[in-house]
Design a protein around this motif. Structure first.
Motif, PDB file in Angstrom:
ATOM      1  N   GLN A 560      39.463  -6.184 -43.436  1.00 16.96           N
ATOM      2  CA  GLN A 560      39.370  -5.489 -44.708  1.00 16.96           C
ATOM      3  C   GLN A 560      39.526  -6.438 -45.873  1.00 16.96           C
ATOM      4  N   SER A 566      41.744  -2.571 -39.643  1.00 15.97           N
ATOM      5  CA  SER A 566      41.884  -1.131 -39.441  1.00 15.97           C
ATOM      6  C   SER A 566      41.807  -0.839 -37.950  1.00 15.97           C
ATOM      7  N   THR A 599      38.078   9.728 -40.638  1.00 19.48           N
ATOM      8  CA  THR A 599      36.847   9.000 -40.964  1.00 19.48           C
ATOM      9  C   THR A 599      35.660   9.937 -41.009  1.00 19.48           C
ATOM     10  N   ASP A 605      41.721   6.898 -38.697  1.00 18.25           N
ATOM     11  CA  ASP A 605      41.757   5.472 -39.008  1.00 18.25           C
ATOM     12  C   ASP A 605      43.148   5.097 -39.507  1.00 18.25           C
ATOM     13  N   LEU A 607      44.751   2.296 -41.500  1.00 23.92           N
ATOM     14  CA  LEU A 607      44.246   1.190 -42.307  1.00 23.92           C
ATOM     15  C   LEU A 607      45.376   0.292 -42.800  1.00 23.92           C
ATOM     16  N   TYR A 629      34.370  -1.277 -35.326  1.00 20.04           N
ATOM     17  CA  TYR A 629      34.179  -2.594 -35.951  1.00 20.04           C
ATOM     18  C   TYR A 629      32.940  -3.325 -35.475  1.00 20.04           C
TER      19      TYR A 629
END
Ligand code: SRM
Ligand SMILES: Cc1cc2nc3c(=O)[nH]c(=O)nc-3n(C[C@H](O)[C@H](O)[C@H](O)COP(=O)(O)OP(=O)(O)OC[C@H]3O[C@@H](n4cnc5c(N)ncnc54)[C@H](O)[C@@H]3O)c2cc1C
Ligand code: SF4
Ligand code: FES
Lengths: 818, 104
Positions: A560, A566, A599, A605, A607, A629
């Motif tokens: 990120q 995440s 999400t 998620d 984060l 990802y």
């Protein structure tokens, strides 16, 4: 002794031909004659000089020192009067005679001035206040004069006249454009387009009079107005004539060469019946055609240089397909090819929105673009230009030629463009040349423009040049430099690359570089794509080199903006349980996860997790990775379906879970996002997924592919309608495998499906026309079998420091200074 | 003067790791030919962790927005400010060493 090459004309074609000859290492003693007392300049830019957006000094292409540096004798300001073809000499007006072995005539054109009474004053050339618009001297004189006067009339409503009119507004208060034909730019536009253009021009404050034949220039000492055929007079004190051009072929003609509308040349640009005399540029007539734009001149210059230097003695010029673009700020016009249908079966497409000043018209013949006119909105220009120039197949949905309707952006993006696609239509610079220049070490936009001349013509391509340079220089890894290569660092398109990988048995990324790249050079930006491809091809046998992975794939989480990651656990089909929710909640709480979020892919998620915490969080969650990802299979969104919904006609949740269970985590050229929805109300948004399944009444399922609702919006194409969930699972695997094997790196299905065509995909995937269905199924089976949940990789790091932070977030172990 | 960072083996081939050196963040990369490169670890663009980037023999690509930097000179190839380069080597015991002066 080197051969003596004499060039008459130091304009855009003459100087360019000399440059092309030098670039080929041509060994000549070169002498150039030019009528102007200085070096060679960019005539196109005179419009910009007049408009005040370009400085005079900025338009010189080659200054005097360039000639000296290249050993060229420049006779600047010396006119040639005559050629003696037999003695092989040229006689200049200054009385000199210069012998030649080879002679190039590049005398260009001159402004054509209609025989209007009052244009000339006896013995004094033009009437004071009357100007042509062709040379730097014309432009200078015009600016000087206009500044001290008030009202100008421009005669001629073509490209040049419009640019002159707009430029003059910069120097005086009132400009009227007088045009003999019924509408502006009548060579390029039809009447409807011309009318719309006229409104836009008038909106700029330029008065336009069409159907107006000028019959007299009024005023004795200085100009006081022009008189039209219908009797009207338009008062003015400046007149600019932009009524057309005529080839400058006098020298050739008096010397006995064959001249029609220009100097007649063959495919080598050789003057008719002459062994050693050539003509290039606007003064040449090739296959009955003379040109008034620069693009053809560049082609001609290349052919002539190839021929003269012996690089390719048989190089042949076959004529040019030309396109024009108006350089008037705020009035976009572009045109190419023919303007209206000429044959019965020509297709014509017209869109007109006069209120907005937009007009588009296209002519299609036998499925190829043969003409296009764009007024007011030229966003499709690059796309159409390519289609026109290279006679590409056109989209089935013709409307896509005119507008962007989802799908990949129609303006050809830097990555999408073919290598030989021409970017700068003025200087004939291709994308390949730009990329090569960047890769050759020139990394600034200006540097590349200087080196290649791209963007130094009319300037309209500057933004595209910039995009290409930035991208070639590494601005965006998700687009590859050589459009046809799978990855930028290995010079092969996908099928060739896969074949080579198989032939050589290459199972690691480093072995691909070592074996398939000349010089064996690695390329950072190619590693991720190769890793994905090799994994797909070899499954368990793939030799996994961790440095080939992007950071996300090294640590199985998405990096990120602040360098944290995440964590998205798998939640098949978006279905969870209270126990799972509790566990997620506890982990999040225990580690003070900064944000917990649902999400868009129907899962949760976590984060803002630091890298070093990932293994612990995974272990506490003890859930599989959701692969949020990777360039891989992501999610299957579902709706509640027949179990709960009163409209549901199929168990979408169960099928979604089954699909996710089977295809979880498999890597591909791009992300693969799926959905299954229980009825055509489509609550799971299946029409806009890479693969979307819709239950329909009667126990059947529709499979849509190539849908998208991300950066591009596209409704998927119906691949098949089947009668059981099992068939959906099989066809899904087969489709995904066909996509994995054939799509370009980072090419999502929304681009790949329309590129290949749904019919073709159906043939292969559903009808097994190629007989490869069993192979596809087997390959997919192998991939599914090779799948390991990466979050299990947590007990022991796979590489030293796999999860060590790379950030200044924590105090790193300080090492003593010795 | 030189600073010893730790065993070379701490850096997997083809990857990079971050070290704090005298208050600076330094990313040390181990190229596939075994040689090392050391550069400032924080991307001048928006602070991306360069040690997480992918490399080849010439460049490191920042993982965040893919700006590229020359591993040997630190020069940005994509119009960002340049990175500081540190002379780096391996001592007899196989430890990474950053020199404050270029060794003779
Ligand atoms: C987390 C999530 C947003 C959210 O809070 O809901 C998300 C987050 C990101 N998306 Fe997305 N996308 C998320 C759902 C979507 C969806 C909706 C969906 O999956 O149903 C779409 C549209 C569908 C599609 O993919 O076409 C979507 C279209 C994109 C795109 C545009 C792809 C395209 O070609 O159109 C990108 C950029 C890309 O892939 O290059 C992107 C890229 C990203 C990245 C990975 C950007 C990046 O590389 O760092 C974001 C990571 C943020 C982070 O810091 O972790 N995300 N993204 C969603 C995760 C879904 C999941 O559970 O896996
Ligand atoms: C204002 C303006 C804007 C334009 N905009 C565009 C545009 O946007 N896009 C586009 O594609 N094209 C444009 N053009 C057209 C483009 O400039 C011409 O196509 C191009 O310059 C033709 O090149 P050439 O070498 O054939 O002729 P020229 O450039 O005219 O060169 C002719 C040369 O011959 C010399 N010469 C002539 N006779 C003799 C002689 N007897 N002895 C010695 N030397 C002689 C002249 O001095 C000159 O050096 C524009 C033209 C003008 C005037
Ligand atoms: S739309 Fe997706 S990529 Fe864009 S900011 Fe949101 S999460 Fe990030
Ligand atoms: S932070 Fe490194 S590229 Fe943006």
């Amino acid at each position: 002794m080197a051969q003596r090459l004499v060039v008459i004309g130091n304009g855009m074609a003459g100087a360019r031909t000399v440059e092309e000859i030098l670039a080929r290492g041509g060994d000549f003693d070169i002498t150039v004659f030019g009528d102007e007392p200085y070096g060679n300049y960019n005539r196109i830019m005179l419009s910009n000089v007049l408009a005040g957006v370009e400085d005079e000094s900025g338009i010189f292409l080659n200054d005097l020192s360039w000639y000296a540096d290249n050993g060229i004798t420049l006779n600047a300001g010396v006119r040639v009067a005559r050629i003696d073809r037999f003695a092989k000499q040229v006689y200049a007006e200054d009385g000199t005679a210069t012998p030649y072995d080879k002679l190039i005539i590049a005398t260009g054109s001159r402004a054509w001035v209609p025989p209007i009474p009052g244009v000339h004053r006896k013995g004094r050339g033009y009437h004071q206040g009357v100007f042509a618009f062709r040379t730097l001297d014309d432009t200078r004189a015009m600016i000087r004069y206009a500044r001290e006067h008030e009202r100008a009339v421009v005669i001629g409503g073509g490209l040049l006249g419009l640019e002159a009119a707009r430029g003059l507004q910069n120097h005086l208060g009132h400009v009227t454009l007088v045009h003999a034909a019924g509408h502006l730019m009548n060579t390029q536009l039809d009447a409807a387009g011309g009318a719309i253009l006229q409104r836009s021009v008038e909106a700029l404050g330029i008065e336009v009079v069409t159907d107006a034949l000028t019959t007299e220039i009024l005023g004795k000492h200085s100009v006081t107005g022009v008189k039209l055929k219908d009797g009207r007079t338009i008062p003015c004190d400046v007149v600019v004539i932009a009524a057309g051009i005529r080839a400058n072929a006098d020298v050739a003609e008096v010397s006995g060469l064959v001249v029609e509308r220009g100097i007649v040349v063959d495919d080598q640009m050789r003057a008719l019946d002459e062994a050693d005399i050539y003509a290039v540029g606007e003064c040449a007539q090739h296959r009955g055609q003379t040109y008034g734009l620069v693009a053809p001149l560049w082609d001609q210059a290349k052919v002539l240089a190839d021929h003269l230097t012996g690089r390719d003695p048989d190089a042949a010029y076959h004529g040019s397909r030309i396109a024009t673009k108006l350089k008037v700020a705020g009035v976009d016009v572009a045109a190419m090819g023919i303007q209206t249908a000429e044959r019965d079966d020509d297709e014509t497409l017209v869109f007109s929105e006069p209120r907005k000043g937009v007009y588009k018209s296209l002519v299609i013949r036998d499925g190829r673009l043969v003409g296009a006119t764009l007024v007011g909105d030229v966003r499709k220009y690059a796309f159409l230009m390519q289609a026109f120039d290279r006679e590409l197949a056109l989209p089935e949905d013709r409307v896509e030629l005119m507008f962007d309707l989802g799908g990949p952006p129609a303006e050809v993006s830097a990555a999408d463009m073919a290598d030989d696609a021409q970017v700068c239509n003025c200087n004939g610079v291709s994308k390949g040349t730009l990329v090569e220049t960047v890769h050759g070490g020139c990394k600034t936009v200006n540097g590349v423009m200087d080196k290649t001349r791209a963007g130094k013509g009319c300037g309209t391509c500057k933004s595209l040049v910039q995009q290409i340079v930035e991208w070639a220089a590494g601005g965006e890894v998700e687009e590859d430099p050589k459009a046809s290569w799978y990855v930028p660092g290995v010079p092969m398109p996908k099928p060739e690359l896969m074949a080579a990988i198989r032939t050589h048995g290459l199972k690691s990324v480093s072995s691909v570089f070592a074996t398939l790249v000349p010089g064996g050079e690695e390329d950072a930006k190619s590693k991720m794509g190769l890793a994905s491809l090799l994994k797909m091809m070899w499954g368990d046998e793939y030799v996994d080199e961790r440095d080939a992975r992007f950071i996300n794939d090294r640590v199985h989480a998405n990096i990120q903006r602040d360098g944290t990651f995440s964590v998205v656990p798998q939640m098949k089909g978006g279905v969870t349980t209270p126990a799972q929710l509790k566990r997620i909640a506890e982990v999040a709480e225990r580690h003070s996860v900064p944000m917990v979020k649902l999400t868009g892919g129907q899962r949760i998620d976590l984060l803002g997790v630091p890298k070093e915490k990932l293994p612990q969080i995974w272990s506490e969650l003890d859930m599989p990775s959701g692969y949020a990802y990777g360039k891989s299979f992501r999610t299957v969104k579902t709706c509640v379906g027949s179990d709960f919904c009163r409209f549901g006609v199929g168990d979408s949740t169960a099928l979604g879970i089954a699909l996710e269970e089977r295809y979880q985590g498999i890597e591909g050229p791009g992300k693969m996002k799926l959905a299954v929805t229980g009825c055509p109300r489509n609550c799971a948004e299946a029409y806009v997924k890479d693969l979307g399944v819709v239950a329909i009444d009667g126990g059947r399922w529709e499979i849509y592919v190539g849908g998208a609702a991300g950066a591009h919006v596209r409704k998927g194409d119906l691949l098949a309608t089947v009668s059981s969930p099992d068939e959906v699972v099989t066809l899904t695997g087969r489709f995904l495998q066909y996509y994995r094997e054939n799509a370009n790196w980072l090419e999502r299905t929304y681009a790949w499906v329309p590129r290949v065509g749904i019919e073709r995909i159906r043939e292969v995937v559903v009808d097994d026309a190629d007989g490869i269905a069993a192979d596809l199924d087997a390959a997919m089976d192998a991939s599914v079998g090779a799948y390991r949940d990466p979050w299990k990789e947590r007990v022991e790091p796979v590489t030293p420091g796999q999860f060590r932070t790379s950030l200044p977030l924590v105090v790193l172990p300080q090492v003593p200074v010795r | 003067m030189s600073i010893r960072l730790g065993p070379v083996a701490e850096i997997p081939v083809g990857e990079g790791r971050t070290y704090a050196v005298d208050g600076d963040m330094v990313a040390v990369f181990r190229l596939r030919d075994g040689s090392l490169r050391a550069l400032s670890a924080v991307c001048p663009h928006k602070g991306g962790p360069l040690a997480d980037g992918q490399i080849d023999m010439k460049v490191v690509v920042c993982p965040l927005h893919l700006n590229a930097f020359d591993l040997t000179t630190g020069c940005s190839l994509t119009g960002q400010p340049d990175l500081t380069v540190y002379p780096v080597g391996v001592d007899d015991e196989g430890h990474i060493v950053i020199y404050s002066e270029v060794p003779a």
